[in-house]
Design a protein around this motif. Structure first.
Motif, PDB file in Angstrom:
ATOM      1  N   PRO A  55       0.724  -1.068  -0.070  1.00  0.00           N
ATOM      2  CA  PRO A  55       0.046   0.076  -0.040  1.00  0.00           C
ATOM      3  C   PRO A  55       0.770   1.374  -0.026  1.00  0.00           C
ATOM      4  O   PRO A  55       0.531   2.202  -0.663  1.00  0.00           O
ATOM      5  N   LEU A  56       1.928   1.133   0.697  1.00  0.00           N
ATOM      6  CA  LEU A  56       2.665   2.399   0.833  1.00  0.00           C
ATOM      7  C   LEU A  56       3.418   2.838  -0.505  1.00  0.00           C
ATOM      8  O   LEU A  56       3.319   3.759  -1.124  1.00  0.00           O
ATOM      9  N   ASN A  57       3.974   1.710  -1.407  1.00  0.00           N
ATOM     10  CA  ASN A  57       4.397   1.940  -2.514  1.00  0.00           C
ATOM     11  C   ASN A  57       3.481   2.475  -3.612  1.00  0.00           C
ATOM     12  O   ASN A  57       3.686   3.213  -4.546  1.00  0.00           O
ATOM     13  N   LEU A  58       2.284   1.630  -3.498  1.00  0.00           N
ATOM     14  CA  LEU A  58       1.253   2.380  -4.374  1.00  0.00           C
ATOM     15  C   LEU A  58       0.710   3.692  -4.137  1.00  0.00           C
ATOM     16  O   LEU A  58       0.646   4.452  -4.963  1.00  0.00           O
ATOM     17  N   ARG A  59       0.571   3.936  -2.851  1.00  0.00           N
ATOM     18  CA  ARG A  59       0.478   5.555  -2.479  1.00  0.00           C
ATOM     19  C   ARG A  59       1.470   6.519  -3.060  1.00  0.00           C
ATOM     20  O   ARG A  59       1.092   7.560  -3.598  1.00  0.00           O
ATOM     21  N   ASP A  60       2.659   6.114  -2.749  1.00  0.00           N
ATOM     22  CA  ASP A  60       3.938   7.078  -3.380  1.00  0.00           C
ATOM     23  C   ASP A  60       3.847   6.940  -4.678  1.00  0.00           C
ATOM     24  O   ASP A  60       4.221   8.161  -5.338  1.00  0.00           O
ATOM     25  N   ALA A  61       3.475   6.094  -5.607  1.00  0.00           N
ATOM     26  CA  ALA A  61       3.571   6.149  -7.055  1.00  0.00           C
ATOM     27  C   ALA A  61       2.404   7.271  -7.201  1.00  0.00           C
ATOM     28  O   ALA A  61       2.721   8.064  -8.314  1.00  0.00           O
ATOM     29  N   TRP A  94      -3.623   2.662  -6.561  1.00  0.00           N
ATOM     30  CA  TRP A  94      -3.726   3.144  -5.256  1.00  0.00           C
ATOM     31  C   TRP A  94      -5.094   2.886  -4.616  1.00  0.00           C
ATOM     32  O   TRP A  94      -5.301   2.614  -3.517  1.00  0.00           O
ATOM     33  N   LEU A  95      -6.132   3.524  -5.486  1.00  0.00           N
ATOM     34  CA  LEU A  95      -7.517   3.546  -4.873  1.00  0.00           C
ATOM     35  C   LEU A  95      -8.010   2.279  -4.887  1.00  0.00           C
ATOM     36  O   LEU A  95      -8.877   2.012  -3.934  1.00  0.00           O
ATOM     37  N   GLN A  96      -7.450   1.186  -5.442  1.00  0.00           N
ATOM     38  CA  GLN A  96      -8.031  -0.355  -5.044  1.00  0.00           C
ATOM     39  C   GLN A  96      -7.497  -0.671  -3.825  1.00  0.00           C
ATOM     40  O   GLN A  96      -8.188  -1.314  -3.210  1.00  0.00           O
ATOM     41  N   VAL A  97      -6.535   0.079  -3.243  1.00  0.00           N
ATOM     42  CA  VAL A  97      -6.007  -0.445  -1.928  1.00  0.00           C
ATOM     43  C   VAL A  97      -6.728   0.569  -0.935  1.00  0.00           C
ATOM     44  O   VAL A  97      -7.199   0.243   0.307  1.00  0.00           O
ATOM     45  N   ARG A  98      -6.932   1.812  -1.212  1.00  0.00           N
ATOM     46  CA  ARG A  98      -7.476   2.830  -0.244  1.00  0.00           C
ATOM     47  C   ARG A  98      -8.989   2.580  -0.268  1.00  0.00           C
ATOM     48  O   ARG A  98      -9.407   2.831   0.980  1.00  0.00           O
ATOM     49  N   GLY A  99      -9.396   2.200  -1.180  1.00  0.00           N
ATOM     50  CA  GLY A  99     -11.239   2.287  -1.171  1.00  0.00           C
ATOM     51  C   GLY A  99     -11.820   3.119  -1.692  1.00  0.00           C
ATOM     52  O   GLY A  99     -10.966   4.392  -2.074  1.00  0.00           O
ATOM     53  N   ARG A 100     -12.988   3.383  -1.985  1.00  0.00           N
ATOM     54  CA  ARG A 100     -13.811   4.439  -2.645  1.00  0.00           C
ATOM     55  C   ARG A 100     -14.470   5.370  -1.526  1.00  0.00           C
ATOM     56  O   ARG A 100     -15.621   6.042  -1.725  1.00  0.00           O
ATOM     57  N   LEU A 126      -7.655  12.099  -1.088  1.00  0.00           N
ATOM     58  CA  LEU A 126      -7.328  11.199  -2.023  1.00  0.00           C
ATOM     59  C   LEU A 126      -6.190  10.430  -1.921  1.00  0.00           C
ATOM     60  O   LEU A 126      -6.108   9.229  -1.854  1.00  0.00           O
ATOM     61  N   LEU A 127      -5.252  10.750  -0.961  1.00  0.00           N
ATOM     62  CA  LEU A 127      -3.949  10.338  -0.712  1.00  0.00           C
ATOM     63  C   LEU A 127      -3.796  10.237   0.931  1.00  0.00           C
ATOM     64  O   LEU A 127      -4.049  11.423   1.386  1.00  0.00           O
ATOM     65  N   CYS A 128      -3.565   9.234   1.615  1.00  0.00           N
ATOM     66  CA  CYS A 128      -3.688   9.140   2.724  1.00  0.00           C
ATOM     67  C   CYS A 128      -2.341   8.205   3.221  1.00  0.00           C
ATOM     68  O   CYS A 128      -1.602   7.813   2.650  1.00  0.00           O
ATOM     69  N   PRO A 129      -2.280   8.566   4.789  1.00  0.00           N
ATOM     70  CA  PRO A 129      -1.031   7.898   5.364  1.00  0.00           C
ATOM     71  C   PRO A 129      -1.235   6.362   5.414  1.00  0.00           C
ATOM     72  O   PRO A 129      -2.421   5.924   5.524  1.00  0.00           O
ATOM     73  N   VAL A 130      -0.166   5.660   5.440  1.00  0.00           N
ATOM     74  CA  VAL A 130      -0.151   4.073   5.546  1.00  0.00           C
ATOM     75  C   VAL A 130       0.705   3.758   6.612  1.00  0.00           C
ATOM     76  O   VAL A 130       1.890   4.272   6.908  1.00  0.00           O
ATOM     77  N   ASN A 131       0.018   3.105   7.874  1.00  0.00           N
ATOM     78  CA  ASN A 131       1.049   2.892   9.120  1.00  0.00           C
ATOM     79  C   ASN A 131       1.976   1.611   8.878  1.00  0.00           C
ATOM     80  O   ASN A 131       1.947   1.217   7.784  1.00  0.00           O
ATOM     81  N   ARG A 132       2.639   1.374   9.784  1.00  0.00           N
ATOM     82  CA  ARG A 132       3.778   0.483   9.899  1.00  0.00           C
ATOM     83  C   ARG A 132       3.221  -0.775   9.440  1.00  0.00           C
ATOM     84  O   ARG A 132       3.961  -1.767   9.370  1.00  0.00           O
ATOM     85  N   PHE A 133       1.906  -1.151   9.644  1.00  0.00           N
ATOM     86  CA  PHE A 133       1.269  -2.569   9.557  1.00  0.00           C
ATOM     87  C   PHE A 133       0.835  -2.766   7.975  1.00  0.00           C
ATOM     88  O   PHE A 133       0.197  -3.569   7.827  1.00  0.00           O
TER      89      PHE A 133
END
Length: 318
Positions: free
Chosen positions: A153-159, A216-222, A227-234
């Motif tokens: 999720p972090l890599n998808l968010r950063d991309a 990214w949105l497939q992981v984030r959800g709708r 639009l862009l959110c933090p991803v925690n260490r888990f």
């Protein structure tokens, strides 16, 4: 500084006699007209000026700005120039003038008093080399390659973060304020709501970049939200906004991992403008896409460099 001390000791007290509503406080009205980042910078400037004028007993919101006259502002200018760089002083005096203007607009001081107090000699700021740089296409590819090493999720968010910065040229403050509803994948439209100076505008994401955001949105959800959110260490997405500082750190981290020259989020904005101008897009269109207040601002973002100038001269016929 001696002149300031004289005003502190002998002049009319400059502290507000009683609290006033923020809508009647010139500094508060001025600061409210700025973006979040500028608010912090200019609040610090006004706090510093207020402290100078009152030997540290007032800040921006407790000083009675309507009482300032030319002898106050001239002494502030001299005191600042004695201890700070010209560019910093020029910025601080801009905040001072704008605050005095709001005092006049609010009917707290006469136009003559405002005009005299704000009529300070211009500060000549030495010209420096242009800040920032353009990001080459192979550097962008290297940063995206770092994001694509795994589908976390972090890599998808950063991309997604990188392609939006690169593909739209928006400011990082505008990026973190984007909501899911502002993004329209069918058309590539991204609505920038309340950008700099509270202006709305529409930018466009190229079709070939949309799948990166969609991954990214497939992981984030709708769900509604940023639009862009933090991803925690888990690896769990937290449905809240990123901070501008986080965006800065993401870009720096990706540049370091990709082993390219250091760059900042604003360099993507510079590259956006540079590439459009290099593609012979008219400056007015680039201005509208970038959300600049004037074409002269847009041209300052041009980072095509000396090689482009050299190539242009080769086209001349003799």
């Amino acid at each position: 500084m001696d002149d300031l001390q004289q005003f502190i000791e002998e002049g009319e007290p400059l502290r507000l006699l009683e609290p006033v509503p923020l809508t009647q406080q010139p500094a508060a009205v001025y600061l409210a007209s700025l973006g979040k980042t500028s608010q912090v910078t200019m609040r610090q400037a006004l706090d510093h000026i207020a402290a100078l004028l009152t030997n540290g007993s007032c800040d921006a919101l407790t000083l009675d700005w309507s009482k300032l006259r030319y002898h106050h502002t001239a002494a502030v200018r001299s005191a600042l120039l004695a201890r700070l760089a010209p560019a910093t002083v020029a910025k601080m005096l801009c905040a001072l003038r704008r605050t005095l203007q709001e005092a006049w607009r609010l009917g707290l001081m006469s136009h003559e008093d405002y005009a005299r107090a704000a009529d300070l000699p211009r500060i000549d700021v030495p010209k420096k080399n242009l800040k920032g740089r353009a990001i080459a296409s192979d550097e962008l590819a290297a940063m995206l390659h770092e994001c694509q090493k795994s589908d976390t999720p972090l890599n998808l968010r950063d991309a997604a973060l990188i392609v939006i910065l690169r593909g739209t040229g928006i400011r990082r403050e505008e990026l973190v304020n984007l909501q899911l509803k502002d993004y329209h994948p069918d058309t590539g439209i991204i609505e920038v709501i309340a950008g700099k100076r509270d202006k709305d505008r529409i930018v466009y994401l190229a079709g070939k970049l949309v799948p990166v955001v969609e991954s990214w949105l497939q992981v984030r959800g709708r769900e509604p939200g940023p639009l862009l959110c933090p991803v925690n260490r888990f690896g769990r997405v937290q449905l809240k906004a990123l901070t501008p500082d986080t965006v800065y750190k993401v870009v720096r981290k990706l540049a370091a991992n990709a082993q390219i020259e250091r760059c900042s989020p604003h360099d993507f904005r510079r590259t956006f403008c540079t590439d459009l101008l290099a593609a012979n897009v008219d400056p007015f269109t680039v201005q509208q896409l970038a959300g600049h207040s004037s074409p002269s601002t847009t041209t300052r973002y041009d980072r095509r460099g000396e090689e482009t100038k050299r190539a242009a001269v080769q086209k001349l016929e003799f």
